[in-house]
Design an enzyme around this catalytic site. Structure first.
Site, mmCIF file in Angstrom:
data_model
loop_
_atom_site.group_PDB
_atom_site.id
_atom_site.type_symbol
_atom_site.label_atom_id
_atom_site.label_comp_id
_atom_site.label_asym_id
_atom_site.label_seq_id
_atom_site.Cartn_x
_atom_site.Cartn_y
_atom_site.Cartn_z
ATOM 1 N N ASP A 69 0.859 -1.181 0.000
ATOM 2 C CA ASP A 69 0.000 0.000 0.000
ATOM 3 C C ASP A 69 0.896 1.232 0.000
ATOM 4 O O ASP A 69 1.579 1.519 0.995
ATOM 5 C CB ASP A 69 -0.903 -0.019 1.235
ATOM 6 C CG ASP A 69 -1.920 1.119 1.260
ATOM 7 O OD1 ASP A 69 -1.722 2.114 0.532
ATOM 8 O OD2 ASP A 69 -2.903 1.014 2.016
ATOM 9 N N HIS A 70 0.886 1.973 -1.109
ATOM 10 C CA HIS A 70 1.816 3.098 -1.255
ATOM 11 C C HIS A 70 1.434 4.295 -0.395
ATOM 12 O O HIS A 70 2.191 5.276 -0.324
ATOM 13 C CB HIS A 70 1.895 3.521 -2.722
ATOM 14 C CG HIS A 70 3.248 3.997 -3.132
ATOM 15 N ND1 HIS A 70 4.251 4.318 -2.240
ATOM 16 C CD2 HIS A 70 3.783 4.215 -4.370
ATOM 17 C CE1 HIS A 70 5.322 4.708 -2.886
ATOM 18 N NE2 HIS A 70 5.061 4.652 -4.197
ATOM 19 N N ARG A 71 0.274 4.239 0.268
ATOM 20 C CA ARG A 71 -0.065 5.317 1.198
ATOM 21 C C ARG A 71 0.817 5.273 2.432
ATOM 22 O O ARG A 71 1.131 6.309 3.031
ATOM 23 C CB ARG A 71 -1.529 5.208 1.630
ATOM 24 C CG ARG A 71 -2.539 5.460 0.528
ATOM 25 C CD ARG A 71 -3.948 5.223 1.033
ATOM 26 N NE ARG A 71 -4.144 3.849 1.501
ATOM 27 C CZ ARG A 71 -5.267 3.393 2.034
ATOM 28 N NH1 ARG A 71 -6.308 4.212 2.187
ATOM 29 N NH2 ARG A 71 -5.371 2.135 2.411
#
Length: 473
Positions: free
Chosen positions: A443-445
């Site tokens: 998850d690139h968040r």
């Protein structure tokens, strides 16, 4: 879970058999109106979005009514069965049985129930001997019962089976839900169909026979195509001449919703690395001979799992979740390691609780139990809750690797490809080596490229040099 409607009847409601589940499908009834039940006896099997479990009744009594037929999806908190208790239980059973005789639950014939135990609802102590199987139902009225009995007796006496007749206008035709659906799609009135199944049950073939023109009948259209045999997708599916339609429910429905939600909520990034795992494969063979691992499942997945746990310990920020409501990143100080498992019911992802605290032999035992439980269909809903990271081993299908979608609420998932003998540069020379490709989706968040790369590189480093399991401990 129960409510008193009067002094002699208790209504048993569909419980939340998981953690926050809102509905469940009734797969099988093991009782019918008039049956006596005891505290702890399994009365039905239900399927949630996560697992199939059995529901035990929490009191003694006599079944008054089944409120839903098999195949119904029922909301949690809805009454599913009425049980007479106390002095009025036995006297009340027979009238209620007559009153519900026209409901689908009591008119549709049942197939024999499979023997053996199924998953037990967590939190209930159910004894194996208490399970009662629902008997096959006969005809609805004495006349129909006598007709079936006469047909059976004629066949036993060598006169051949009697030809069943169409049901009378006052009777509700006996047919299973998929057959009723087929009849509806084809515009067939079941009351006009001559049944050929046991106990006067209408089959798919009967419905198609009602559609096709009779021999010698003039018709300007071609004869109706015969639908293929029922597909292995299960009794909930139904066929037409060119298609098989399978209702989306249970595990498939939950998986679809979760994957769509994850794919369009968490910005996915996937990175890949190809690694020489020859030394890891040698260590697997050595551990199989170690007495400490006798009776345990020792395979590459064991060391891959340990390698991921080591990488998480070195990079703890990857073991986190995104709290949208609070706008916070929640870093977990424990690892509930999910293992994607393909089962007859579909893909499920049970997890090993606090996997970071387990020794290698303990982890081997946990993996073995997880896999065997999943294959037998006994995985509990609780075992599939609270995962933090997941491993999916697509290599067992001969696939090199993939780009897996995150499980909702998790930050990373590691895909392991097939381990193959390939030419590889080793110590300056090209040699045949055991090689695999790893893919890490995150998850690139909450996981940037640097952190994701470090985690994947650490997993690869451990598998290339498994002695790092000791030196990095």
């Amino acid at each position: 879970m129960t409510t008193m409607t009067d002094s002699s009847v208790r209504e048993f409601k569909m419980p939340d058999v998981g953690e926050g589940l809102t509905e469940a499908e009734i797969l099988k009834w093991y009782v019918e109106p008039g049956d006596t039940v005891t505290d702890g006896q399994v009365v039905c099997e239900v399927e949630t979005a996560k697992a199939a479990v059995e529901l035990p009744i929490p009191y003694d009594g006599v079944v008054r009514a089944l409120h839903f037929p098999e195949g119904s999806t029922v909301d949690v908190g809805t009454s599913i069965i009425a049980v007479g208790v106390g002095d009025g239980a036995a006297a009340a059973a027979e009238p209620v049985q007559e009153a519900v005789a026209d409901t689908p639950a009591t008119t549709e014939a049942e197939e024999p129930k499979p023997e053996g135990r199924q998953p037990v609802l967590v939190g209930y102590g159910v004894s194996t001997s208490s399970t009662r199987r629902r008997p096959r139902k006969g005809a609805k009225d004495p006349a129909a019962a006598q007709e079936v009995s006469a047909a059976i007796q004629a066949e036993m006496n060598g006169h051949g089976p009697a030809t069943p007749s169409a049901p009378s206008a006052g009777d509700r035709p006996l047919a299973k839900p998929p057959v009723r659906k087929l009849a509806k799609d084809l515009g067939v009135d079941l009351a006009t169909v001559v049944p050929s199944g046991p106990d006067g049950v209408i089959t798919r073939e009967d419905v198609h026979a009602a559609v096709a023109p009779a021999p010698g009948e003039a018709s300007g259209a071609a004869p109706a195509a015969v639908a293929p045999a029922p597909s292995p997708a299960g009794p909930a599916s139904y066929d037409t001449a060119r298609e098989t339609r399978v209702p989306v429910k249970g595990v498939r429905r939950a998986t679809a919703a979760a994957m769509v939600g994850s794919a369009f909520t968490a910005p996915h990034v996937t990175e890949f690395v190809t690694v020489d795992v020859t030394r890891t494969m040698k260590l697997v063979e050595e551990l199989k001979q170690d007495k400490e691992y006798t009776g345990l499942r020792v395979n590459p997945l064991l060391l891959i799992s340990k390698a991921l746990l080591v990488a998480i310990r070195r990079n703890p920020e990857v073991n986190a979740s995104w709290d949208e409501a609070a706008q916070e990143i929640v870093v977990k100080h424990y690892v509930n390691l999910g293992i994607a498992a393909a089962t007859p019911r579909g893909l499920i992802v049970p997890n090993i609780k606090d996997a970071q605290a387990q020794t290698l032999p303990q982890l081997a035992g946990s993996l073995g139990e997880l896999v065997s439980t999943a294959r037998e269909g006994r995985t509990s809903p609780a075992a599939m809750q609270g995962g933090t990271v997941t491993i999916t081993n697509v290599g067992v299908f001969g696939v090199d690797t993939g780009t897996p979608i995150l499980n909702p609420g998790e930050s990373a998932i590691l895909a392991v490809g097939a381990i193959k003998l390939q030419p590889w540069v080793h110590k300056g020379k090209v040699k045949p080596r055991q090689v695999t490709t790893l893919a890490l989706s995150f998850d690139h968040r909450l996981v940037d490229g640097e952190l994701g790369s470090k985690v994947l590189a650490d997993v690869a480093a451990v598998l290339e040099q498994p002695k790092r399991l000791i030196s990095w401990a």
